[in-house]
Scaffold this motif. Structure first.
Motif, PDB file in Angstrom:
ATOM      1  N   GLY A  20       0.846  -1.187   0.000  1.00 48.44           N
ATOM      2  CA  GLY A  20       0.000   0.000   0.000  1.00 48.44           C
ATOM      3  C   GLY A  20       0.875   1.229   0.000  1.00 48.44           C
ATOM      4  O   GLY A  20       1.867   1.300   0.726  1.00 48.44           O
ATOM      5  N   ILE A  21       0.528   2.211  -0.823  1.00 48.40           N
ATOM      6  CA  ILE A  21       1.285   3.450  -0.924  1.00 48.40           C
ATOM      7  C   ILE A  21       0.329   4.609  -0.703  1.00 48.40           C
ATOM      8  O   ILE A  21      -0.726   4.671  -1.339  1.00 48.40           O
ATOM      9  N   SER A  22       0.698   5.509   0.193  1.00 50.06           N
ATOM     10  CA  SER A  22      -0.109   6.699   0.450  1.00 50.06           C
ATOM     11  C   SER A  22       0.795   7.917   0.439  1.00 50.06           C
ATOM     12  O   SER A  22       1.951   7.841   0.833  1.00 50.06           O
ATOM     13  N   TYR A  58       4.662  13.399   2.780  1.00 47.41           N
ATOM     14  CA  TYR A  58       5.150  12.133   3.320  1.00 47.41           C
ATOM     15  C   TYR A  58       4.612  11.003   2.464  1.00 47.41           C
ATOM     16  O   TYR A  58       3.422  10.967   2.150  1.00 47.41           O
ATOM     17  N   ILE A  59       5.508  10.097   2.089  1.00 47.88           N
ATOM     18  CA  ILE A  59       5.123   8.898   1.339  1.00 47.88           C
ATOM     19  C   ILE A  59       5.191   7.733   2.312  1.00 47.88           C
ATOM     20  O   ILE A  59       6.229   7.490   2.919  1.00 47.88           O
ATOM     21  N   GLN A  60       4.083   7.024   2.454  1.00 50.25           N
ATOM     22  CA  GLN A  60       4.044   5.879   3.362  1.00 50.25           C
ATOM     23  C   GLN A  60       3.897   4.593   2.548  1.00 50.25           C
ATOM     24  O   GLN A  60       3.024   4.469   1.713  1.00 50.25           O
ATOM     25  N   TRP A  61       4.792   3.654   2.812  1.00 52.38           N
ATOM     26  CA  TRP A  61       4.749   2.314   2.230  1.00 52.38           C
ATOM     27  C   TRP A  61       4.279   1.365   3.309  1.00 52.38           C
ATOM     28  O   TRP A  61       4.744   1.437   4.438  1.00 52.38           O
ATOM     29  N   GLN A  62       3.378   0.472   2.969  1.00 53.91           N
ATOM     30  CA  GLN A  62       2.924  -0.490   3.956  1.00 53.91           C
ATOM     31  C   GLN A  62       2.732  -1.849   3.287  1.00 53.91           C
ATOM     32  O   GLN A  62       2.095  -1.957   2.253  1.00 53.91           O
ATOM     33  N   ALA A  63       3.325  -2.880   3.893  1.00 56.75           N
ATOM     34  CA  ALA A  63       3.181  -4.250   3.416  1.00 56.75           C
ATOM     35  C   ALA A  63       3.003  -5.152   4.631  1.00 56.75           C
ATOM     36  O   ALA A  63       3.970  -5.432   5.327  1.00 56.75           O
ATOM     37  N   LYS A  64       1.771  -5.521   4.911  1.00 54.18           N
ATOM     38  CA  LYS A  64       1.407  -6.330   6.080  1.00 54.18           C
ATOM     39  C   LYS A  64       2.036  -5.798   7.351  1.00 54.18           C
ATOM     40  O   LYS A  64       1.512  -4.882   7.946  1.00 54.18           O
ATOM     41  N   LYS A  65       3.175  -6.303   7.779  1.00 56.88           N
ATOM     42  CA  LYS A  65       3.780  -5.896   9.050  1.00 56.88           C
ATOM     43  C   LYS A  65       4.825  -4.800   8.912  1.00 56.88           C
ATOM     44  O   LYS A  65       5.370  -4.334   9.891  1.00 56.88           O
ATOM     45  N   GLU A  66       5.128  -4.388   7.697  1.00 58.97           N
ATOM     46  CA  GLU A  66       6.163  -3.381   7.464  1.00 58.97           C
ATOM     47  C   GLU A  66       5.536  -2.034   7.122  1.00 58.97           C
ATOM     48  O   GLU A  66       4.610  -1.969   6.327  1.00 58.97           O
ATOM     49  N   LYS A  71      10.116  11.332   3.548  1.00 58.45           N
ATOM     50  CA  LYS A  71       9.792  12.739   3.323  1.00 58.45           C
ATOM     51  C   LYS A  71      10.016  13.084   1.862  1.00 58.45           C
ATOM     52  O   LYS A  71      10.970  12.604   1.247  1.00 58.45           O
ATOM     53  N   LEU A  72       9.156  13.944   1.338  1.00 56.70           N
ATOM     54  CA  LEU A  72       9.293  14.436  -0.021  1.00 56.70           C
ATOM     55  C   LEU A  72       9.078  15.940  -0.008  1.00 56.70           C
ATOM     56  O   LEU A  72       8.091  16.422   0.553  1.00 56.70           O
ATOM     57  N   VAL A  73       9.989  16.673  -0.614  1.00 54.49           N
ATOM     58  CA  VAL A  73       9.868  18.111  -0.733  1.00 54.49           C
ATOM     59  C   VAL A  73       9.585  18.446  -2.196  1.00 54.49           C
ATOM     60  O   VAL A  73      10.338  18.033  -3.079  1.00 54.49           O
ATOM     61  N   VAL A  74       8.493  19.165  -2.431  1.00 55.79           N
ATOM     62  CA  VAL A  74       8.146  19.601  -3.777  1.00 55.79           C
ATOM     63  C   VAL A  74       8.409  21.100  -3.841  1.00 55.79           C
ATOM     64  O   VAL A  74       7.930  21.855  -3.007  1.00 55.79           O
ATOM     65  N   GLU A  75       9.200  21.491  -4.833  1.00 57.84           N
ATOM     66  CA  GLU A  75       9.530  22.926  -4.998  1.00 57.84           C
ATOM     67  C   GLU A  75       8.533  23.607  -5.898  1.00 57.84           C
ATOM     68  O   GLU A  75       7.958  23.043  -6.770  1.00 57.84           O
TER      69      GLU A  75
END
Length: 75
Positions: A20-22, A58-66, A71-75
């Motif tokens: 999952g990516i948010s 913020y980019i969040q990666w989620q895979a079951k238990k992980e 951080k992402l900066v957009v100019e």
């Protein structure tokens, strides 16, 4: 690259799928939510962020238990 102005690529390595990516803005509002159902355990994800206004994200990666938060900066 970070900071970015448009398209960015993030490399990932997870033990299990689905992935999952948010993307959240600096106030915690979720802007994007995706699921990579049959993703490789190691790979890259590309996103065209041209519609994101300048700021901190913020980019969040989620895979079951992980869970990983980047951080992402957009100019």
């Amino acid at each position: 690259p970070n900071p970015t102005r448009d398209q960015f690529t993030v490399a990932y390595s997870v033990q299990e799928e689905p992935i999952g990516i948010s993307i959240f803005n600096a106030t915690g509002q979720q802007l994007i939510q995706l699921s990579l159902e049959e993703a490789e355990q190691t790979g890259q994800w590309q996103y065209n962020g041209e519609q994101l206004p300048a700021g901190l994200y913020y980019i969040q990666w989620q895979a079951k238990k992980e869970v990983e938060l980047l951080k992402l900066v957009v100019e």
